[in-house]
Design a protein around this motif. Structure first.
Motif, PDB file in Angstrom:
ATOM      1  N   VAL A  38       0.594  -0.890   0.065  1.00 38.44           N
ATOM      2  CA  VAL A  38       0.265  -0.306  -0.314  1.00 38.44           C
ATOM      3  C   VAL A  38       0.929   1.202   0.144  1.00 38.44           C
ATOM      4  CG1 VAL A  38      -1.853   1.429   1.337  1.00 38.44           C
ATOM      5  CG2 VAL A  38      -1.852  -1.160   1.077  1.00 38.44           C
ATOM      6  N   ALA A  39       0.363   1.947  -0.701  1.00 35.98           N
ATOM      7  CA  ALA A  39       1.123   3.234  -0.912  1.00 35.98           C
ATOM      8  C   ALA A  39       0.182   4.469  -1.286  1.00 35.98           C
ATOM      9  CB  ALA A  39       1.892   3.806  -2.363  1.00 35.98           C
ATOM     10  N   VAL A  40       0.520   5.406  -0.282  1.00 37.07           N
ATOM     11  CA  VAL A  40      -0.154   6.402  -0.401  1.00 37.07           C
ATOM     12  C   VAL A  40       0.671   7.712  -1.487  1.00 37.07           C
ATOM     13  CG1 VAL A  40      -1.098   8.942   0.841  1.00 37.07           C
ATOM     14  CG2 VAL A  40      -0.639   6.629   1.316  1.00 37.07           C
ATOM     15  N   ARG A  41      -1.442   7.798  -2.324  1.00 40.67           N
ATOM     16  CA  ARG A  41      -0.363   8.718  -3.737  1.00 40.67           C
ATOM     17  C   ARG A  41      -0.923  10.296  -3.723  1.00 40.67           C
ATOM     18  NH1 ARG A  41       0.194   6.664  -8.681  1.00 40.67           N
ATOM     19  NH2 ARG A  41       0.903   8.537  -9.336  1.00 40.67           N
ATOM     20  N   GLY A  42      -1.942  10.415  -2.862  1.00 39.24           N
ATOM     21  CA  GLY A  42      -2.333  11.914  -2.719  1.00 39.24           C
ATOM     22  C   GLY A  42      -3.416  12.140  -2.315  1.00 39.24           C
ATOM     23  N   ARG A  43      -4.564  13.126  -1.742  1.00 39.03           N
ATOM     24  CA  ARG A  43      -5.509  13.512  -1.063  1.00 39.03           C
ATOM     25  C   ARG A  43      -6.185  13.972  -1.875  1.00 39.03           C
ATOM     26  NH1 ARG A  43      -0.980  13.880   2.524  1.00 39.03           N
ATOM     27  NH2 ARG A  43      -1.344  12.616   4.372  1.00 39.03           N
TER      28      ARG A  43
END
Length: 1383
Positions: free
Chosen positions: A782-787
């Motif tokens: 899992v990786a956070v790409r944006g908000r």
């Protein structure tokens, strides 16, 4: 002997109903019921009498008491002053039963015992209560260790036998509950009781203080022997030289027996004479309550027949009249207790003489009769002694629970002669350990002369003992198939781990069943036979299979939202997003999300504003700082999601712009505003953001659905997928909790949310890595790409009529469909439902007749005659032309023309009359069918079972057998009464339930018997698992325009989706008495979670999904007994294999999927419904799956080194302008990189360069997109296997963390070649390391200094950075490893 007689007389019980004794018995369930305290007015009802509790078992379906009634001790009511009257009992009752049916209950009766003047006690019933033992799934009821309260009813339990008291008894109007009176009790399973199943009969209620033969006294002061039962030790017992003597002789006894049986047979049917086929002896150990084990069966032989085989020893005539047993019997279950005894049962197998002569005795004419029985309580101290027992007969209770042949008539003989008048059994008994014969001893003595058993011989008048046999008791095939006329007790294993032999067959004769002897015979036959070699078996035994792939944790993206900073709020406020107005046209203020603890469903029900306008406002999108290396930031995005049961939504493309109006390209920016695009592709700056509205009002919701919608908002999250609008690659997914949309009595609510957009890369069957973070989903990265910045609002509106929600909201508002008068035509008009229609010409209502008239006019007239449904202008033009022609004609021709018109009209009338006569029968049949037809509408959703009952009435005065015909597989009749009961409880349907109501024909159509004018309720269930189009060809944003409302799209189902299902109820001859039309209106369903997988085309996807704990799922029941429930799954696509396996208590549960992928770029979508009830009534969760099929490319390369490959591109039928996009542009390069033309039906090569930065197995995605239509043309999945290069040097450096300053370092490199070379520098972490020069040239053998710039870090830790030195062809020459320590 007296102890056994006393226990046997006290333990006699009433057997269950005959219909409960059919089939293979189920596993018995042990119970412990503790009757604690009796309180209320029932205590003083018969004062000053003493009170007693009585417990019995009752079958409510058959209105039948069975088992044995248990009596408690009498207690005197005693209560302290000022407290309600009460009586303390605190007595535990134990029993076990295999009748696991919902109608099996325990009945508690309160009895007042009062003495009479005559000195005799009088028992008066003061009330009773019902304790259910099993639920609708045939499992034990909700058993809890805590105490429960039992409500009492007036009257006596004998009232349960009245035919008006139908099941369910608790809802019967004749049952009157006693006020302020109850009994405190506990009911729970008692597994230790399984240890003594072989000593305690089934359905026998006993107290813990009662002494049971075979059990040791209890430890401690409680005296309850069943809390932790302890078995007494067994003493093996051996019987030798057994013989049976019958009075006056064997021949006379058998002759009289056959004569009596033949006379009884002649009263029923005419047949040939009878003969004795076999003489059998059952020997078993009985403890006064039941047989400890199934009795052994042995075949007896007449002594005369045995003597003919042994001609050496002469015998007298008296000895020849005995029945002999040729083998030794071993009774290993004997216990040294006065109540234990050895029971002998003499049985005769009798058949017709004609069949016996033909050698067939296994037909229905063969029967078994018990003629004598005896019981012996052994003296276990003797080592060896002869025993002589008298046989018993006549109409007296016997241990085998069978009728026994009568005793001979009384005579004037002495008591000693009368004692043996019924016959006797003689045998020798031995209990010495040295006399035990094992199977090993027998096999070792095979072929030798049999030795004499060490038991003393009988007197001279004893019959000759036959030669000892090593084959055990003689058995024949007729012992397995002779139909007995009684039911023997089943063998119950001593412990839970003991094997349970399964009977090979079950024969019924007059409602009886015989299984014990057959079970034991099979065990004996196979125990002495040699073991079969495992290699000769044809089938292999399957071992427990555990899948090797890691299960994917079935949890969606994080649904929490972070609080917006003041800078973000200022940016959103100054961007000019449209205001949200309430019902009074005033702006709605932004509030904080509601505290979950303050939610009240009651406030939502009493709210005057019953219409909810749900507004989703997408504001901005920002890039995560750590996403700099993951991929290129998109310039346009679009979203896909589904709210509640509205259709799925795909938004239009939205442009990402900075707050100052400049387009953001590639860099990490704080926030970017979302703008809609015009038709020409330019941004629309009038109103930033995208606003979608869902109107949920009573006109949209069905009756009772308001509570379902409120529960959906309170428990569910909205999951959204964010896509790159140019490359059509998935950016990530986000989820937001919908609970802030609950207004809780407020006129409107509005909240702002900042959601994390995360991307999940599922590992393809990779082994678990050491040190994996436990917070990450198993089998995924899992990786956070944006908000995503989102605004949620709910504006309340008033509606004209507020519907009243029922107590239990369900999908269909009615569950009982009434029959239209049972086929009577007048019944429709009796209720005022008169059909009125306007009279029209036949040609207007019948297209076939209109075609016939038109064809006939074409033959008579040169001008064509149009159908009656032509346009009015054409008809008027023709009439004017006809009038003009008539005025121009001469008057002489007018009369013949008028006559010709009359003849033509007569021909038309004849045609109409002939057509009407031909179709009259059809129309009359249609009208009669409409008179007996009723229509019921079902609002069907995926996976949810719709239950309803049809009240079928027999309109005739004679009985009929009605066949139910259903022409659709999704609609079926509920045949199982357990399933029927489950749906009745679920829908609160108060109609009668009947057991065994249907009979299945050979074609599996159910039939039901109806008495004259009788009305019965036929249960139906409709359940569909098929979904809407399951395959999409291409992916692209085709969503809403600015003026459209997402909530108003496709609210009502299309006419093509509706369908009618015909159900016919026909009597013999095929004549229908009622017709039912089920109108099915499909409705969208709620999707709880969405999964997307990118998989190679034309291959199978195999995945396991780990279910989360049940207390975290929305709608899961609280405090479920026994831990997690059993899970059932169903898939909407029949071509998808979906199953679940229970790995044992306490183990996590997984759902397994096997899906066949299609050709690229096809997208297959399907749904999986998860249930926790075996009848699949309502799904607990519905998952949606997307399977993207991609063309697979396998690439093997080295980290830091460029690998090239060519991908062929095939054109479509038209010319397209396309562009290639990749998911990781820093590691994947394409050529051409810009827009190029793909010729129709042409083939081009797309060159791809792969340079992975780290070693391992990874997946890259490559899309070929039509830039004009924004459609996906082709898609590839690059499966990259990257190797670690050989490291030639290693360095270590320490840098302070959080200082904000980096570090400059230098390393040297020596050119190993004699010529000048060009080198390129590549690093695995460009965010942490930068080079002074990306390339350099150095002469042969010279040294070059490479300048390094290490970026600062805010956290403490260690990082390994690789430096790749590549040649002019980008091949790796050397690799350095630098270990950076941040302190």
């Amino acid at each position: 002997m007296a102890e056994w007689e006393r226990l046997f007389a006290q333990s006699r019980a009433v057997p269950p109903h005959t219909q409960r004794r059919h089939g293979v018995p189920e596993r018995s369930v042990p119970f412990q019921c503790v009757l604690k305290c009796l309180e209320g007015s029932v205590v003083t009802q018969q004062s000053p009498a003493e009170l007693q509790l009585r417990l019995s078992l009752f079958d409510a379906a058959h209105r039948h008491f069975f088992g044995h009634t248990w009596h408690s001790s009498t207690r005197t009511p005693r209560s302290p002053p000022g407290q309600p009257p009460r009586v303390l009992f605190n007595e535990a009752v134990y029993f076990h039963t295999s009748l696991s049916h919902p109608s099996i209950t325990a009945v508690v009766e309160v009895v007042a015992v009062a003495p009479t003047p005559e000195g005799i006690s009088r028992d008066v019933s003061c009330g009773f209560g019902l304790i259910p033992l099993f639920d609708s799934r045939r499992e034990p009821s909700d058993l809890a260790a805590r105490g429960r309260v039992l409500k009492l009813y007036h009257g006596t339990p004998r009232a349960l036998l009245h035919p008006l008291l139908q099941d369910p008894l608790e809802k019967n109007k004749y049952m009157t509950m006693m006020e302020n009176s109850h009994l405190q009790y506990t009911l729970k399973l008692h597994p230790p009781l399984e240890k003594v199943f072989h000593l305690l009969p089934e359905n026998l209620l006993v107290s813990g203080l009662q002494k049971i033969p075979g059990l040791l006294p209890a430890h401690g002061d409680t005296g309850d022997i069943f809390l932790k039962p302890r078995l007494m030790g067994t003493v093996p017992c051996y019987l030798d030289q057994l013989c049976v003597l019958l009075h006056p002789s064997l021949e006379e006894f058998e002759e009289e027996l056959l004569e009596q049986l033949h006379s009884d047979r002649l009263l029923k049917e005419v047949g040939s004479a009878l003969c004795v086929q076999e003489r059998r002896l059952r020997v078993g150990v009985h403890n006064g309550l039941r047989f400890v084990q199934a009795p052994q069966v042995a075949v007896l032989q007449p002594a005369a027949e045995a003597a003919r085989r042994q001609t050496t020893n002469p015998t007298d005539s008296a000895a020849e009249q005995a029945l002999l047993l040729r083998s030794r019997l071993q009774l290993s279950e004997m216990v040294a207790h006065p109540a234990f005894g050895v029971c002998f049962q003499l049985e005769y197998v009798v058949c017709a003489a004609a069949k016996a002569a033909a050698g067939s005795v296994l037909g229905p004419a063969a029967a078994m009769h018990t003629v004598r029985w005896a019981l012996w309580s052994p003296f276990l101290g003797a080592t060896s002694s002869p025993v002589l027992l008298p046989l018993r007969g006549g109409a007296h209770p016997s241990p085998g629970q069978t009728l026994v042949y009568r005793n001979p008539a009384d005579s004037e003989s002495s008591q000693q002669v009368k004692r043996i008048a019924s016959g006797s059994v003689q045998f020798h008994v031995s209990t010495d350990a040295e006399h035990r014969v094992t199977s090993t001893d027998i096999s070792s003595k095979a072929g030798k002369e049999p030795e004499e058993p060490p038991t003393p011989s009988l007197s001279l008048r004893s019959p000759p003992r036959p030669a000892a046999s090593t084959q055990g008791p003689g058995l024949s095939l007729s012992q397995l198939l002779a139909s007995p006329q009684s039911r023997d007790e089943r063998a119950v294993p001593r412990s839970r781990s003991a094997p349970k032999p399964r009977p090979c067959s079950t024969q019924k004769d007059g409602g009886t069943q015989h299984t014990a002897g057959i079970t034991h015979l099979e065990a004996d036959l196979w125990s002495g036979s040699p073991r079969v070699d495992a290699s000769s078996s044809e089938h292999l035994r399957a071992l427990p299979f555990v899948p090797a792939q890691l299960p994917v944790t079935a949890v969606g993206p994080p649904a929490g939202s972070a609080a917006l900073s003041r800078a973000s709020l200022a940016l959103l406020h100054t961007s000019g997003f449209p205001e949200i107005l309430d019902d009074n046209k005033e702006p709605v203020e932004v509030t904080e999300p509601l505290n979950p603890a303050h939610f009240s469903p009651r406030l939502e029900e009493v709210d005057a504003l019953q219409s909810n306008e749900i507004i989703l406002q997408f504001l901005a999108f920002s890039r995560a700082p750590q996403d700099a290396l993951e991929g290129m930031w998109p310039s346009t995005v679009f979203l896909t999601f589904q709210f509640y049961r509205f259709p799925p939504v795909t938004t239009p493309r939205l442009q990402l712009l900075d707050a100052d109006g400049e387009r953001a390209v590639g860099s990490a920016v704080p926030a970017q505003v979302l703008l809609q695009l015009n038709k020409d592709g330019t941004p629309n700056t009038e109103a930033p953001g995208l606003q979608l509205r869902y109107v949920v009002d009573p006109s949209f919701l069905r009756p009772g659905e308001q509570r379902v919608f409120v529960r959906y908002l309170a428990e569910h999250s909205l999951q959204m997928d964010v896509w790159d609008g140019d490359s059509l690659l998935l950016v990530g997914s986000a989820a937001v909790k919908l609970k802030p949309l609950l207004r809780q009595g407020r006129p409107a609510v509005r909240t702002l949310h900042e959601l994390e957009v995360v991307t999940t890369e599922y590992e393809q069957d990779a082994p678990p890595a050491a040190g994996r973070d436990v917070l990450c989903p198993l089998g995924a990265r899992v990786a956070v790409r944006g908000r995503l910045h989102l605004c949620l609002a709910n504006v309340g509106h008033r509606c004209e009529e507020t519907p009243v929600s029922p107590r239990h909201p369900l999908l269909s508002h009615t569950h009982v469909v009434s029959s239209p008068g049972g086929g009577c035509l007048l019944s429709l008009h009796a209720s005022g439902n008169v059909r009125v229609s306007r009279a029209r010409r036949l040609a207007e209502v019948d297209s076939e007749l209109a075609a016939i008239l038109c064809s006939h006019r074409l033959e008579k007239s040169p001008e064509p005659l149009h159908a009656p449904h032509e346009a009015a202008a054409i008809q008027q033009h023709k009439m004017q032309r006809l009038a003009a022609l008539q005025q121009q004609e001469d008057a002489d021709w007018r009369t013949p023309q008028r006559m010709g018109c009359c003849e033509q009209c007569m021909q038309y009338l004849q045609i109409i009359d002939a057509y009407r006569e031909r179709t009259k029968h059809r129309y009359i049949s249609q009208m009669l069918s409409q008179a007996i037809t009723i229509t019921h509408t079902v609002y069907a959703m995926l996976g949810t079972a719709e239950f309803f009952e049809f009240a079928l009435k027999n309109p005739y005065s004679v009985q009929h057998t009605v066949t139910v015909e259903v022409d659709h597989p999704e609609l079926s009749v509920i045949l199982d009464p357990r399933e029927w009961r489950h749906f009745k409880e679920l829908t609160q349907t108060a109609t009668p339930l009947e057991e065994d109501m249907f009979h299945l024909r050979d074609d599996l159509r159910p039939q039901i018997y109806l008495r004259p004018k009788e009305t019965v309720h036929i249960p139906f269930r409709f359940q569909m698992f098929s979904a809407e189009p399951a395959v999409a060809a291409v992916l692209g944003p085709v969503g809403l325009s600015k003026e459209e409302d997402a909530g108003r799209m496709q609210e009502e189902p299309r006419a093509a989706q509706m369908r009618l299902i015909q159900v016919a109820f026909r009597v013999s001859g095929g004549k229908p008495i009622a017709l039912l039309q089920v109108k099915v209106e499909p409705r969208p369903h709620v999707v709880d979670q969405t999964f997307r997988f990118f998989h190679p085309e034309l291959t199978f996807l195999k995945k396991a999904f780990r279910l989360p704990p049940w207390h975290t799922l929305p709608g899961a029941p609280v405090r479920m007994p026994g831990g997690d429930p059993e899970v059932y799954v169903r898939c909407s696509d029949p071509n998808v294999i979906c199953e679940t396996k229970n790995m044992g208590p306490g183990e996590p549960q997984d759902v397994f999927l096997k899906v066949a992928g299609g050709p690229s770029p096809q997208i297959k979508t399907f749904f999986v419904a998860i249930y926790t009830d075996p009848w699949l009534a309502t799904p607990l969760h519905i998952w949606q799956f997307y399977l993207h099929s991609l063309q697979r490319l396998d690439v093997s390369c080295t980290a830091g080194q460029l690998s090239r490959l060519a991908v062929p591109l095939r054109g479509t039928r038209t010319l397209r302008r396309v562009k290639a996009f990749c998911s990781h542009p820093h590691e994947l390069k394409v050529d051409p990189a810009g827009v190029f033309t793909l010729p129709p039906n042409g083939v081009l090569d797309l060159f791809v360069g792969v340079r992975p930065r780290r070693a391992g197995s990874r997946f890259f995605y490559l899309n070929l997109v039509d830039v004009e239509c924004h459609q996906l043309v082709s898609s590839w999945l690059l499966c990259v296997t990257c190797r670690q290069p050989l490291i030639s040097k290693a360095f270590e450096i320490t840098i302070p963390a959080g200082s904000g300053k980096g570090s400059n370092k230098r390393i040297t490199y020596t050119n190993p070649y004699p010529t000048r070379r060009l080198y390129f520098l590549v690093t695995s972490r460009p965010d942490l390391l930068q080079f002074k020069e990306d390339s350099f040239q150095v002469a042969g053998g010279e040294v070059y200094t490479i300048g390094l710039r290490f970026a600062p870090s805010q956290s403490v830790g260690e990082e390994e950075i690789l430096i790749h030195i590549n040649d002019h062809q980008d091949k790796n020459e050397e690799t350095f490893c630098v270990k950076v320590i941040y302190y």
